[in-house]
Design an enzyme around this catalytic site. Structure first.
Site, PDB file in Angstrom:
ATOM      1  N   GLU A  35       0.867  -1.173   0.000  1.00 23.61           N
ATOM      2  CA  GLU A  35       0.000   0.000   0.000  1.00 23.61           C
ATOM      3  C   GLU A  35       0.911   1.233   0.000  1.00 23.61           C
ATOM      4  O   GLU A  35       1.815   1.312   0.833  1.00 23.61           O
ATOM      5  CB  GLU A  35      -0.865  -0.030   1.267  1.00 23.61           C
ATOM      6  N   ARG A 278       5.279 -13.382   9.288  1.00 23.00           N
ATOM      7  CA  ARG A 278       5.910 -12.076   9.157  1.00 23.00           C
ATOM      8  C   ARG A 278       7.343 -12.133   9.628  1.00 23.00           C
ATOM      9  O   ARG A 278       7.678 -12.924  10.508  1.00 23.00           O
ATOM     10  CB  ARG A 278       5.256 -11.084  10.125  1.00 23.00           C
ATOM     11  N   LYS A 288       4.106   0.697   9.637  1.00 23.96           N
ATOM     12  CA  LYS A 288       4.302   1.972   8.942  1.00 23.96           C
ATOM     13  C   LYS A 288       3.728   3.136   9.734  1.00 23.96           C
ATOM     14  O   LYS A 288       4.259   4.240   9.697  1.00 23.96           O
ATOM     15  CB  LYS A 288       3.653   1.919   7.548  1.00 23.96           C
TER      16      LYS A 288
END
Ligand code: ATP
Ligand code: MG
Length: 566
Positions: A35, A278, A288
């Site tokens: 994103e 992850r 983020k």
């Protein structure tokens, strides 16, 4: 990704089988879907290595898709830097693309298509508009152990749903007033399957499409559509999406019924999702949102601050793409969440730089040494650029009667086993000669201001004519030709292994107040022309990268007790 056994992980086996079963239509297609709401970090680098790496391994293609379906916080600056960082890591997207650039997609370019698909679901009675409030919606959805309750709108006829859905798009309603939900199963033990939201109203401008839309698709609806229509065969993501997989498959099934799945070489391409753990690293945060907070509140100097776990920060720190890829490879692909030690990454960096970095001398905490019996002008010392790589050649450095050495290399009253500079003791000045200290001069506060001594005139080059052994060798910078430089010494950004242990609102209290130390020292003359991005080993000190002319960032210290287990 190499052919070693460590890369034979479950994702690879999964793809191998599909290739063998002819499910890919002759081409493995993956995608990396960031994103554009921030810079990519080492965790994304892991996903990049998996997504691009698998495509490379199977001779397929990996798309870069900006998942820009969430209109807030996205920007072209982020988008441009994501591209730059992926390229820097050594990967290139390929495939058709949805515009001029091969292999590159914007999810938002599919908004029209997604909307049409939603309309078709309504027509087929597989989606309905619902106006429960957020709280009601949660309450109706219920808990996994007990079936949920149907929304009062669940049985509305398609015509009415279509009208409301159009009115939603046309701006007739406020945010949250209505949403579009899939009609699946309110009794499913997987609550993501209980009539999930597909579209919601958001009166927000999109960074590319402006105010064209005030309804936006949810990730769970958009992602499988993007994957399917791009012809992706293997969609890999992190574990938290595992519980969403039934919904992913549900959407793909609906696309299949609508005849929208692409066909390649006579094979219908049906995208599949699999999940891997992850990458987590201790002593840092990775989300983020939190990284952005560090930037906007000025705790760091920007996304590319060398202390940041971002790819651009690591680049400015002097880490190499090869070392980052090696690290991701060593961490491996797994189904189990774990935490990695930043020392492993540093070890990978050191391993590579040891082979490639040019050796230079720099004195970061300088004290002057005067050679009292030095006569005549400077002489040239010749030193290898890299003792491990003869092809790197040699360099010549002037050496005169006054030099800088590191304060820590001198002791007025030496401890046992201190073989460096001390009164009455001989030491080798790297590549130049043997020097015997005779004493030092101090300032008013008692600090050593200047060291004095004599050199053995028969030892030019560094060895004694009579073959006597000299135990210590130290580095130096010639006062006349050396150049002043700024050097930044970085340490971990957080003092706590898990800075989030008290929750995301508390992580700032674990910031390491000493994570940056700026010192002024002297470097050998050739470093005056070092260009930004060039990496060096400062002998006996560490690895450094030129940030801008005569400013160097410490990448990593020279030694560490850390050893990887495998
Ligand atoms: P963050 O939570 O850090 O903001 P994100 O998951 O929201 O990250 P996206 O831009 O949505 O970031 O992620 C793009 C891809 O990178 C996704 O496929 C995601 O699964 C993957 N990814 C993100 N963080 C990690 C991580 N720590 N380890 C491995 N893959 C990751
Ligand atoms: Mg995200």
């Amino acid at each position: 990704m190499n052919e070693s056994d460590t890369s034979r992980h479950f994702l690879r086996q999964w793809i191998e089988k599909d290739v063998a079963d002819g499910k890919t239509g002759g081409k493995v297609v993956t995608r990396f879907p960031p994103e554009p709401n921030g810079y990519i970090h080492i965790g994304h680098a892991k996903a990049v290595c998996v997504d691009f790496g698998m495509a490379e391994l199977f001779g397929g293609e990996c798309h870069l898709r900006l998942d820009d379906t969430n209109p807030t916080k996205e920007s072209d600056e982020y988008a441009a830097n994501i591209k730059k960082d992926i390229n820097w890591l050594g990967f290139k997207w390929s495939g058709e693309g949805d515009g001029k650039e091969p292999g590159f997609y914007n999810a938002s370019n599919m908004f029209d298509k997604m909307y049409e698909i939603a309309e078709e679901l309504i027509r087929r009675g597989q989606a309905y508009c619902c106006n429960l409030t957020q709280d009601e919606w949660k309450e109706y959805r219920g808990v996994p152990e007990k079936p949920g309750r149907p929304s009062p709108s669940r049985e509305t006829d398609p015509e009415r749903n279509m009208r409301i859905f159009h009115e939603m798009r046309d701006g007739k309603y406020a945010d949250g007033e209505w949403c579009l939900r899939a009609k699946i199963d309110m009794a499913s033990p997987n609550i993501h399957f209980r009539d999930p939201v597909l579209y919601r109203i958001r009166h927000v401008s999109h960074y590319h499409l402006g105010d064209k839309w005030c309804v936006y698709p949810m990730y769970d609806f958009a992602h499988p559509i993007e994957d399917a229509l791009e012809g992706v065969t293997h969609s890999m993501c992190t574990l938290e999406f595992e519980v969403h997989r039934p919904l992913y498959d549900w959407v793909v099934d609906r696309l299949d019924e609508m005849g929208l799945l692409p066909v390649r070489n006579g094979v219908k391409i049906r995208t599949q999702q699999r999940e891997f753990a992850r990458l987590n690293i201790t002593y840092t945060v990775m989300s983020k949102r939190l990284l952005l907070q560090l930037v906007t509140e000025g705790h760091v100097d920007g996304w590319d601050d060398p202390r940041m776990p971002t790819v651009c920060g690591m680049r400015r720190r002097g880490y190499t793409p090869g070392a980052i890829r090696e690290f991701c490879e060593r961490v491996g692909v797994s189904k189990v969440e774990s935490e990695s030690d930043p020392a492993l990454l540093e070890w990978c960096v050191r391993e590579e730089l040891n082979k490639t970095a040019l050796r230079r001398m720099a004195v970061l905490d300088p004290v002057k040494v005067v050679i009292d019996n030095w006569q005549g002008g400077p002489r040239d010392v010749e030193l290898p650029n890299n003792p491990l790589d003869e092809s790197a050649g040699v360099r010549r450095i002037p050496f005169g009667g006054e030099i800088w050495i590191d304060r820590a290399d001198f002791m007025e009253t030496p401890e046992k086993k201190f073989f460096r500079m001390a009164p009455g003791q001989e030491v080798r000045l790297r590549g130049a000669c043997i020097f015997k200290c005779t004493g030092c001069v101090k300032d008013e506060s008692g600090n050593v201001a200047e060291i004095h001594g004599v050199w053995d005139v028969g030892s030019w080059g560094g060895n004694a004519a009579d073959g006597r052994k000299i135990k210590g060798t130290i580095h130096w910078v010639d006062c006349a030709s050396g150049v002043a430089a700024e050097v930044r010494l970085y340490d971990r950004l957080f003092t706590e292994k898990d800075p989030l242990k008290d929750g995301p609102s508390e992580f700032l209290k674990y910031l390491n107040g000493d994570s940056l130390k700026v010192v002024r020292g002297y470097v050998e003359p050739s470093l005056a022309s070092a260009a930004p991005g060039e990496r060096f080993q400062f002998e006996r000190t560490g690895y450094f990268v030129c940030d801008r002319p005569l400013v160097f960032n410490r990448t990593v210290t020279l030694k560490d007790s850390y050893k990887p287990t495998a």
